[in-house]
Design a protein around this motif. Sequence first.
Motif, PDB file in Angstrom:
ATOM      1  N   THR A  14       0.833  -1.202   0.000  1.00  0.00           N
ATOM      2  CA  THR A  14       0.000   0.000   0.000  1.00  0.00           C
ATOM      3  C   THR A  14       0.870   1.255   0.000  1.00  0.00           C
ATOM      4  O   THR A  14       0.639   2.180  -0.782  1.00  0.00           O
ATOM      5  CB  THR A  14      -0.924   0.012   1.236  1.00  0.00           C
ATOM      6  N   GLU A  18       1.353   3.991  -3.185  1.00  0.00           N
ATOM      7  CA  GLU A  18       0.995   5.398  -3.015  1.00  0.00           C
ATOM      8  C   GLU A  18       2.186   6.334  -3.219  1.00  0.00           C
ATOM      9  O   GLU A  18       2.031   7.430  -3.738  1.00  0.00           O
ATOM     10  CB  GLU A  18       0.406   5.629  -1.617  1.00  0.00           C
ATOM     11  N   LYS A  59      -7.270  12.772   3.537  1.00  0.00           N
ATOM     12  CA  LYS A  59      -7.312  11.344   3.235  1.00  0.00           C
ATOM     13  C   LYS A  59      -6.009  10.992   2.525  1.00  0.00           C
ATOM     14  O   LYS A  59      -5.692  11.559   1.487  1.00  0.00           O
ATOM     15  CB  LYS A  59      -8.494  11.017   2.335  1.00  0.00           C
ATOM     16  N   ASN A  60      -5.278  10.082   3.112  1.00  0.00           N
ATOM     17  CA  ASN A  60      -4.018   9.656   2.523  1.00  0.00           C
ATOM     18  C   ASN A  60      -3.823   8.192   2.882  1.00  0.00           C
ATOM     19  O   ASN A  60      -3.637   7.856   4.044  1.00  0.00           O
ATOM     20  CB  ASN A  60      -2.884  10.516   3.080  1.00  0.00           C
ATOM     21  N   LYS A  61      -3.873   7.337   1.879  1.00  0.00           N
ATOM     22  CA  LYS A  61      -3.800   5.899   2.132  1.00  0.00           C
ATOM     23  C   LYS A  61      -2.449   5.483   2.701  1.00  0.00           C
ATOM     24  O   LYS A  61      -2.375   4.591   3.546  1.00  0.00           O
ATOM     25  CB  LYS A  61      -4.099   5.111   0.861  1.00  0.00           C
ATOM     26  N   GLN A  64      -2.367   6.498   6.348  1.00  0.00           N
ATOM     27  CA  GLN A  64      -3.231   5.597   7.104  1.00  0.00           C
ATOM     28  C   GLN A  64      -2.563   4.235   7.282  1.00  0.00           C
ATOM     29  O   GLN A  64      -2.691   3.612   8.331  1.00  0.00           O
ATOM     30  CB  GLN A  64      -4.588   5.438   6.410  1.00  0.00           C
TER      31      GLN A  64
END
Length: 156
Positions: A14, A18, A59-61, A64
């Motif tokens: 992930t 990103e 929001k930031n994968k 997170q």
Amino acid sequence: MTKIYGIKEITALTIFSETGIDLKAKFPTEKQFLSWLNVVPNNKITGGKVISSKIKRKKNKAGQAFRDAAGALWAAQNPIGDYLRRKKAKSGGKQAVVATARKLAAIYYKMVTQKVEFNPRYITKDKEEYLKNRLLQLEKLKVKTQSLLDNHQNAA
């Protein structure tokens, strides 16, 4: 990347998906990377005083994923797990997770940009220093308590 405490295979994928291949080109400094991940506070300062210090709600994968990795370390018997529990005792659970996520992200950035292996020895050095300082604090507290007891017994 999976050698870093708390980061599993899916978390590493992930983060990598990103951030991309060339991390140094996107983020020339570690500060910029950590700010983009949203793991550092947004301090609002006026007159030399901090009036607000909150984490931005973005929001930031990848950010997170680092927070999730940090949250998985509550029961871990390693230096970063110890760091997380110490931070929780001082400032609470949410702040502790974000601070630990910041530490994990800094380690990730250094590993990727400098192309070095994860070395837990640097982290254990911090733990040894913390334990030494804690021992000194407890010895000072013991001496102080003993002198108070002696004064109390002499007064009685």
